[in-house]
Design a protein around this motif. Sequence first.
Motif, PDB file in Angstrom:
ATOM      1  N   ASP A  23      25.066  43.920-116.992  1.00 58.82           N
ATOM      2  CA  ASP A  23      25.659  45.113-116.394  1.00 58.82           C
ATOM      3  C   ASP A  23      26.688  45.665-117.370  1.00 58.82           C
ATOM      4  OD1 ASP A  23      24.139  44.788-114.160  1.00 58.82           O
ATOM      5  OD2 ASP A  23      25.769  44.131-112.848  1.00 58.82           O
ATOM      6  N   PRO A  24      26.467  46.870-117.909  1.00 59.49           N
ATOM      7  CA  PRO A  24      27.444  47.438-118.840  1.00 59.49           C
ATOM      8  C   PRO A  24      28.821  47.585-118.185  1.00 59.49           C
ATOM      9  CG  PRO A  24      25.376  48.641-118.948  1.00 59.49           C
ATOM     10  CD  PRO A  24      25.274  47.727-117.762  1.00 59.49           C
TER      11      PRO A  24
ATOM     12  N   PHE B  54      14.163  51.730-109.740  1.00 60.24           N
ATOM     13  CA  PHE B  54      14.256  52.176-111.133  1.00 60.24           C
ATOM     14  C   PHE B  54      14.090  53.692-111.207  1.00 60.24           C
ATOM     15  CE2 PHE B  54      12.098  53.179-115.171  1.00 60.24           C
ATOM     16  CZ  PHE B  54      12.992  52.654-116.078  1.00 60.24           C
ATOM     17  N   TRP B  55      13.121  54.227-110.447  1.00 59.07           N
ATOM     18  CA  TRP B  55      12.941  55.681-110.384  1.00 59.07           C
ATOM     19  C   TRP B  55      13.590  56.261-109.138  1.00 59.07           C
ATOM     20  CZ3 TRP B  55       8.026  53.113-111.445  1.00 59.07           C
ATOM     21  CH2 TRP B  55       7.658  53.200-112.787  1.00 59.07           C
ATOM     22  N   GLY B  56      14.147  55.412-108.316  1.00 59.20           N
ATOM     23  CA  GLY B  56      14.724  55.909-107.090  1.00 59.20           C
ATOM     24  C   GLY B  56      14.252  55.140-105.887  1.00 59.20           C
TER      25      GLY B  56
ATOM     26  N   ASN C 124      18.086  47.307-120.783  1.00 59.11           N
ATOM     27  CA  ASN C 124      18.954  48.287-120.135  1.00 59.11           C
ATOM     28  C   ASN C 124      18.072  49.295-119.413  1.00 59.11           C
ATOM     29  OD1 ASN C 124      20.436  51.115-120.146  1.00 59.11           O
ATOM     30  ND2 ASN C 124      22.012  49.530-120.157  1.00 59.11           N
ATOM     31  N   PRO C 125      18.299  49.482-118.087  1.00 55.68           N
ATOM     32  CA  PRO C 125      17.433  50.356-117.293  1.00 55.68           C
ATOM     33  C   PRO C 125      17.800  51.816-117.341  1.00 55.68           C
ATOM     34  CG  PRO C 125      19.045  49.339-115.874  1.00 55.68           C
ATOM     35  CD  PRO C 125      19.305  48.794-117.260  1.00 55.68           C
TER      36      PRO C 125
ATOM     37  N   GLY D  32      22.885  52.058-114.454  1.00 53.73           N
ATOM     38  CA  GLY D  32      21.901  51.103-113.980  1.00 53.73           C
ATOM     39  C   GLY D  32      22.304  49.670-114.286  1.00 53.73           C
ATOM     40  N   SER D  33      21.856  48.764-113.425  1.00 48.50           N
ATOM     41  CA  SER D  33      22.198  47.352-113.554  1.00 48.50           C
ATOM     42  C   SER D  33      21.142  46.601-114.351  1.00 48.50           C
ATOM     43  CB  SER D  33      22.343  46.718-112.166  1.00 48.50           C
ATOM     44  OG  SER D  33      22.405  45.302-112.254  1.00 48.50           O
TER      45      SER D  33
END
Length: 740
Positions: free
Chosen positions: A183-184, A721-723, A150-151, A156-157
């Motif tokens: 994907d939650p 991930f960070w943008g 989980n990211p 997040g996907s």
Amino acid sequence: MDQKTFQQDLNKEKTGLLTQVIALHNPPDTHRKGRHIVTGIILAAIIWISWSYIRIHAHAIGPSCGPTETGGAFNRWGQLEFEDIIPSEKLEWHPCFEIFLCARLTVPMDYHRSLNASKDNPKVHIALTMLPGDNHTASKKYSKSPLLLNPGGPGGSGVGMVMGFGPRIHQIVGPDQDVIGFDPRGIGATTPRADCFSYPPYTPSADSISNPLATEESLVLAPDPEKEDYVRGLAHRLTWQLTGLEIGVVNSSSDSLKKLDVRARALAKLCGEKDGLYGKDSILRHIDTPSVARDMVSIIDAWDAWTDGLEDEAFDADGKSESLAARAEQVVDDQDSVSLDTKGKLVYWGFSYGTLLGATFASMFPDRVGRVILDGVIDADHYVGPVWVDSVRDADKVLASFFKYCYEAEERCALYRKDDKATDIESRFHAIMAKIKKTPITFVDHQTKAPAAISDSLVKLILFSTLYSPMGTFPFIAMVLDDFDRGTGELLSQFVYLPSRIDLRDFCAAPMPARFYPGDAQAAIMCSDKRYPLNETLSNLETVFEQMSNSSSFADIWMTLMIGCDGWKIEAVDPPMRWDDHPAHKLKPIKTSFPLLFISNSADPVTPLFAGVKMAKKFVGAGLIEQESEGHCSISTVSKCTIEKVRAYFTEGKVPSPPVEGGKGRELLDGVWDRCERDEWPWKPFDGKEYMAKRGMGAAVEAKRLRAWKEMQEAARKWKFWGGEDPVLGQGILVARLGH
């Protein structure tokens, strides 16, 4: 606990909590110096990234402006899309995206209404992507337990994460491990999606069908998540965001806070109306973190059912099956003992918000913890409060490291001048920011020939994004600041996706798969998770911001995000988690079936080390690693020590030492726990060839793992991930995710 009892307890607990939870530490002098940095605009960046993300994936193939349809078994990229997979209550894997397998697992939307109780009970179809281990093609069996990723975000996907990280994770934990991203609920390819702007089309009412004189007012909205118009929703979303472009953050002007609060309440009203359309079957009522934790149990159970059915066969990477009985070799797990057995349990690596999800799972299902790494740790006590405070307490430490590393890099840092000291670079930085505040950069957009401007506040927003991944972004921000100091200041314009570049033709292209459209899952999750809903006066919000400002010069950005839940009235079906340390219900440490492992950086801009230590102490025997570096989550820096401990935890069950507090009266951070040195620094990234040259060819395996970690870092920037690889384009997603 029933809802009435919960509400009575809640009213007692919340009294005075809004200001009580902000018992912030006294900031060091470096924090006070940083307070003179000017404010930033967050909404502009959100618009830029929302639109750039759409354009990156959209390829116009015809003028069609209708409801979203992918049309056919394969989309225009030549890949199987999730919409083309028939959901199932059992895991059914399909080859997808070249080397991966995809599935859609059906679970209850409301776990109080089981699927088999009624065919009309609402469902969630979870999108999963698996990178199979080598055990699917070689002479070994499937993994006893898959590694779930989980990211963070929230929002997040995991599907995207496994595609970006999966092959590298094989290098870290071993090639035999099956790795799954999901994907939650409410997010990405999982349906139904949480999207307050997209509605199904209007349809004639029963009366209007037989009435030839019926007007448009007789049309009604028919609840149908499969027919929601994401293209039209995107147009409305961008229009709404553009109207708030000039507000800025909470202290950009004398009435910014008021305007932001009004907009938060307006958006909450829109989401409330969307929730009302679907009623008790609304995903917005069932998107909270505890529900996702239950989904993870469903995934584990479905995996066990699937693998139990494969006793005589296994899938290879092409989705074909072959008889295990025909295989010559059988692998025996030497560590297959009660204490190390992970079958039926969670094996998980969660980042940022993913640590809150993992901790929630461990508290709800302590006997189902197999291996759980929580990386970049969120303070759950503050997360459930009205305003999530104290998260940016270490952001100024990361900023201060920029001046230090630039000084050490000398001429390799564009902002360095001959004979500089670190303090000279810091002074130059403040002078540049003051210059930009006085005279914003104006220019003509080279793509559209439209006028554009870069303000001091936008520069601060970009600066905040660089704190997440200093290895890749510090050199970039040094060049940008140097250009402001000695050049035209237009260098940054090459990386900014401006609102003027919105092309209406993209709205008339064939619609993309729904997962590419922005949604509102982040707000829905965070606001649902609040045990103490935010519904405060402007005066109280101003007090919160003033107290938060004592902790960080970036409090203006963080408070702008936190205000987003003000006025949210959609209640989660299940009461939120009871995390905080209120004396009435302070919990004893939770004993899990296997100890958790927490990882925190020494200086993390949004998940400080303090939170990692505090959360580790909530679980019996939980280990803690402090990676002695700056940035968000451990992958922001390569560390041989961290890699070895992560690998040993997953493959051998070795747990680092639990944190031990200092003596009586000492601060929490004065304690003792495992610490890991780093193997790279800004302007001195990890070099595999140099590493082997120093340590000999015998270090080739080590170098390969370190390189894989570095590739995860690089993939994280490209995958946002960070943008994002581009600090400007990425910042919208980064800020909107609240953890990355």
